[in-house]
Design a protein around this motif. Sequence first.
Motif, PDB file in Angstrom:
ATOM      1  N   THR A   1      33.870   7.086  20.916  1.00 34.16           N
ATOM      2  CA  THR A   1      34.922   8.075  21.062  1.00 34.16           C
ATOM      3  C   THR A   1      34.222   9.414  20.908  1.00 34.16           C
ATOM      4  O   THR A   1      33.591   9.681  19.884  1.00 34.16           O
ATOM      5  CB  THR A   1      36.015   7.906  19.987  1.00 34.16           C
ATOM      6  N   LEU A   2      34.288  10.220  21.959  1.00 35.32           N
ATOM      7  CA  LEU A   2      33.564  11.493  21.974  1.00 35.32           C
ATOM      8  C   LEU A   2      34.521  12.653  21.784  1.00 35.32           C
ATOM      9  O   LEU A   2      35.488  12.814  22.538  1.00 35.32           O
ATOM     10  CB  LEU A   2      32.813  11.666  23.296  1.00 35.32           C
ATOM     11  N   LEU A   3      34.255  13.455  20.766  1.00 40.00           N
ATOM     12  CA  LEU A   3      34.940  14.717  20.552  1.00 40.00           C
ATOM     13  C   LEU A   3      34.026  15.789  21.130  1.00 40.00           C
ATOM     14  O   LEU A   3      32.873  15.924  20.714  1.00 40.00           O
ATOM     15  CB  LEU A   3      35.178  14.963  19.063  1.00 40.00           C
ATOM     16  N   ALA A   4      34.520  16.518  22.118  1.00 37.23           N
ATOM     17  CA  ALA A   4      33.706  17.525  22.790  1.00 37.23           C
ATOM     18  C   ALA A   4      34.537  18.761  23.075  1.00 37.23           C
ATOM     19  O   ALA A   4      35.770  18.715  23.098  1.00 37.23           O
ATOM     20  CB  ALA A   4      33.147  16.961  24.096  1.00 37.23           C
ATOM     21  N   VAL A   5      33.812  19.841  23.316  1.00 38.26           N
ATOM     22  CA  VAL A   5      34.448  21.056  23.808  1.00 38.26           C
ATOM     23  C   VAL A   5      33.921  21.248  25.220  1.00 38.26           C
ATOM     24  O   VAL A   5      32.714  21.362  25.436  1.00 38.26           O
ATOM     25  CB  VAL A   5      34.130  22.282  22.928  1.00 38.26           C
ATOM     26  N   VAL A   6      34.843  21.224  26.180  1.00 38.31           N
ATOM     27  CA  VAL A   6      34.494  21.352  27.593  1.00 38.31           C
ATOM     28  C   VAL A   6      35.282  22.529  28.160  1.00 38.31           C
ATOM     29  O   VAL A   6      36.517  22.520  28.130  1.00 38.31           O
ATOM     30  CB  VAL A   6      34.817  20.058  28.378  1.00 38.31           C
ATOM     31  N   GLY A   7      34.568  23.542  28.634  1.00 43.49           N
ATOM     32  CA  GLY A   7      35.242  24.722  29.182  1.00 43.49           C
ATOM     33  C   GLY A   7      36.146  25.406  28.183  1.00 43.49           C
ATOM     34  O   GLY A   7      37.201  25.914  28.546  1.00 43.49           O
ATOM     35  N   GLY A   8      35.777  25.370  26.915  1.00 50.17           N
ATOM     36  CA  GLY A   8      36.560  26.016  25.868  1.00 50.17           C
ATOM     37  C   GLY A   8      37.691  25.171  25.305  1.00 50.17           C
ATOM     38  O   GLY A   8      38.350  25.575  24.355  1.00 50.17           O
ATOM     39  N   ASN A   9      37.924  23.986  25.862  1.00 53.68           N
ATOM     40  CA  ASN A   9      38.991  23.104  25.382  1.00 53.68           C
ATOM     41  C   ASN A   9      38.405  21.914  24.633  1.00 53.68           C
ATOM     42  O   ASN A   9      37.512  21.242  25.138  1.00 53.68           O
ATOM     43  CB  ASN A   9      39.822  22.587  26.565  1.00 53.68           C
ATOM     44  N   GLU A  10      38.955  21.643  23.451  1.00 52.55           N
ATOM     45  CA  GLU A  10      38.516  20.483  22.683  1.00 52.55           C
ATOM     46  C   GLU A  10      39.208  19.239  23.234  1.00 52.55           C
ATOM     47  O   GLU A  10      40.434  19.231  23.406  1.00 52.55           O
ATOM     48  CB  GLU A  10      38.842  20.674  21.200  1.00 52.55           C
ATOM     49  N   VAL A  11      38.424  18.222  23.552  1.00 51.23           N
ATOM     50  CA  VAL A  11      38.956  16.980  24.115  1.00 51.23           C
ATOM     51  C   VAL A  11      38.333  15.792  23.401  1.00 51.23           C
ATOM     52  O   VAL A  11      37.208  15.855  22.917  1.00 51.23           O
ATOM     53  CB  VAL A  11      38.682  16.880  25.640  1.00 51.23           C
ATOM     54  N   THR A  12      39.087  14.707  23.353  1.00 50.54           N
ATOM     55  CA  THR A  12      38.588  13.452  22.798  1.00 50.54           C
ATOM     56  C   THR A  12      38.793  12.382  23.860  1.00 50.54           C
ATOM     57  O   THR A  12      39.896  12.239  24.396  1.00 50.54           O
ATOM     58  CB  THR A  12      39.349  13.058  21.513  1.00 50.54           C
ATOM     59  N   ASN A  13      37.714  11.655  24.171  1.00 50.63           N
ATOM     60  CA  ASN A  13      37.778  10.612  25.192  1.00 50.63           C
ATOM     61  C   ASN A  13      37.039   9.360  24.734  1.00 50.63           C
ATOM     62  O   ASN A  13      35.978   9.461  24.110  1.00 50.63           O
ATOM     63  CB  ASN A  13      37.140  11.087  26.502  1.00 50.63           C
ATOM     64  N   PRO A  14      37.591   8.198  25.080  1.00 49.59           N
ATOM     65  CA  PRO A  14      36.863   6.942  24.847  1.00 49.59           C
ATOM     66  C   PRO A  14      35.957   6.660  26.043  1.00 49.59           C
ATOM     67  O   PRO A  14      36.381   6.769  27.198  1.00 49.59           O
ATOM     68  CB  PRO A  14      37.986   5.902  24.756  1.00 49.59           C
ATOM     69  N   PHE A  15      34.707   6.333  25.762  1.00 46.88           N
ATOM     70  CA  PHE A  15      33.740   6.069  26.819  1.00 46.88           C
ATOM     71  C   PHE A  15      32.939   4.811  26.528  1.00 46.88           C
ATOM     72  O   PHE A  15      32.735   4.447  25.361  1.00 46.88           O
ATOM     73  CB  PHE A  15      32.700   7.200  26.924  1.00 46.88           C
ATOM     74  N   ILE A  16      32.450   4.203  27.592  1.00 46.72           N
ATOM     75  CA  ILE A  16      31.287   3.324  27.496  1.00 46.72           C
ATOM     76  C   ILE A  16      30.151   4.164  28.045  1.00 46.72           C
ATOM     77  O   ILE A  16      30.257   4.745  29.130  1.00 46.72           O
ATOM     78  CB  ILE A  16      31.456   2.021  28.293  1.00 46.72           C
ATOM     79  N   VAL A  17      29.100   4.296  27.268  1.00 48.05           N
ATOM     80  CA  VAL A  17      27.960   5.116  27.653  1.00 48.05           C
ATOM     81  C   VAL A  17      26.778   4.203  27.941  1.00 48.05           C
ATOM     82  O   VAL A  17      26.485   3.287  27.164  1.00 48.05           O
ATOM     83  CB  VAL A  17      27.598   6.125  26.543  1.00 48.05           C
ATOM     84  N   THR A  18      26.136   4.445  29.066  1.00 51.45           N
ATOM     85  CA  THR A  18      24.925   3.725  29.434  1.00 51.45           C
ATOM     86  C   THR A  18      23.750   4.679  29.289  1.00 51.45           C
ATOM     87  O   THR A  18      23.757   5.757  29.892  1.00 51.45           O
ATOM     88  CB  THR A  18      24.992   3.220  30.891  1.00 51.45           C
ATOM     89  N   GLU A  19      22.788   4.294  28.475  1.00 55.13           N
ATOM     90  CA  GLU A  19      21.565   5.071  28.300  1.00 55.13           C
ATOM     91  C   GLU A  19      20.401   4.198  28.742  1.00 55.13           C
ATOM     92  O   GLU A  19      20.295   3.049  28.302  1.00 55.13           O
ATOM     93  CB  GLU A  19      21.372   5.471  26.843  1.00 55.13           C
ATOM     94  N   VAL A  20      19.554   4.742  29.594  1.00 56.15           N
ATOM     95  CA  VAL A  20      18.367   4.012  30.040  1.00 56.15           C
ATOM     96  C   VAL A  20      17.152   4.753  29.513  1.00 56.15           C
ATOM     97  O   VAL A  20      16.989   5.956  29.761  1.00 56.15           O
ATOM     98  CB  VAL A  20      18.312   3.911  31.584  1.00 56.15           C
ATOM     99  N   TYR A  21      16.335   4.031  28.763  1.00 58.85           N
ATOM    100  CA  TYR A  21      15.107   4.589  28.203  1.00 58.85           C
ATOM    101  C   TYR A  21      13.909   3.876  28.818  1.00 58.85           C
ATOM    102  O   TYR A  21      13.951   2.667  29.046  1.00 58.85           O
ATOM    103  CB  TYR A  21      15.067   4.402  26.681  1.00 58.85           C
ATOM    104  N   ILE A  22      12.842   4.637  29.060  1.00 57.42           N
ATOM    105  CA  ILE A  22      11.602   4.083  29.598  1.00 57.42           C
ATOM    106  C   ILE A  22      10.495   4.371  28.585  1.00 57.42           C
ATOM    107  O   ILE A  22      10.364   5.504  28.109  1.00 57.42           O
ATOM    108  CB  ILE A  22      11.248   4.727  30.968  1.00 57.42           C
ATOM    109  N   LYS A  23       9.736   3.330  28.262  1.00 56.59           N
ATOM    110  CA  LYS A  23       8.645   3.510  27.297  1.00 56.59           C
ATOM    111  C   LYS A  23       7.366   3.848  28.043  1.00 56.59           C
ATOM    112  O   LYS A  23       6.982   3.165  28.991  1.00 56.59           O
ATOM    113  CB  LYS A  23       8.448   2.255  26.451  1.00 56.59           C
ATOM    114  N   ASN A  24       6.705   4.931  27.596  1.00 58.59           N
ATOM    115  CA  ASN A  24       5.394   5.277  28.129  1.00 58.59           C
ATOM    116  C   ASN A  24       4.436   5.477  26.956  1.00 58.59           C
ATOM    117  O   ASN A  24       4.791   5.158  25.817  1.00 58.59           O
ATOM    118  CB  ASN A  24       5.471   6.511  29.046  1.00 58.59           C
TER     119      ASN A  24
END
Length: 147
Positions: A105-128
């Motif tokens: 659940t992300l609490l963010a300020v977008v364009g000056g407005n505070e919003v809360t949204n449920p997300f599934i987040v995909t993060e891809v990491y590469i090891k070097n």
Amino acid sequence: MKKSLFGLLVLILIANKSFAQNTTAEKEVIQLSHQKWQWMSDKNVDKLTPLFDDKSVFVHMGGSWGKTQEINVIKSGGIHYKKADVHEVSVNIIGDTAILLSKITLLAVVGGNEVTNPFIVTEVYIKNSNGWKLGSLSFTKLMTPGQ
């Protein structure tokens, strides 16, 4: 018979070592993701810049862009990732690539407005040779918080 038992023992030890490495890598990626959310909240672009690969991509509800624009959006406050409440995390390691899925659940300020949204987040990491780099960060909005 002794050779068979010895071979089986060696195989078990290799499997255990391989499993332990994956567990360690998974823990590293989960910790790095946790740090990333904190750095994003703090607008700490000095920490985020080396984490984001130069070819990284970011997919948001309003569009997609590369590293430079994401850093600029964070720095300017165009999107302020105030707080990410992480509910579930899983990591799959495939070679030198880690795919982390998290339900947040992300609490963010977008364009000056505070919003809360449920997300599934995909993060891809590469090891070097320098460690893990973020290659992709994508947000998929859930229709209801309980999904």
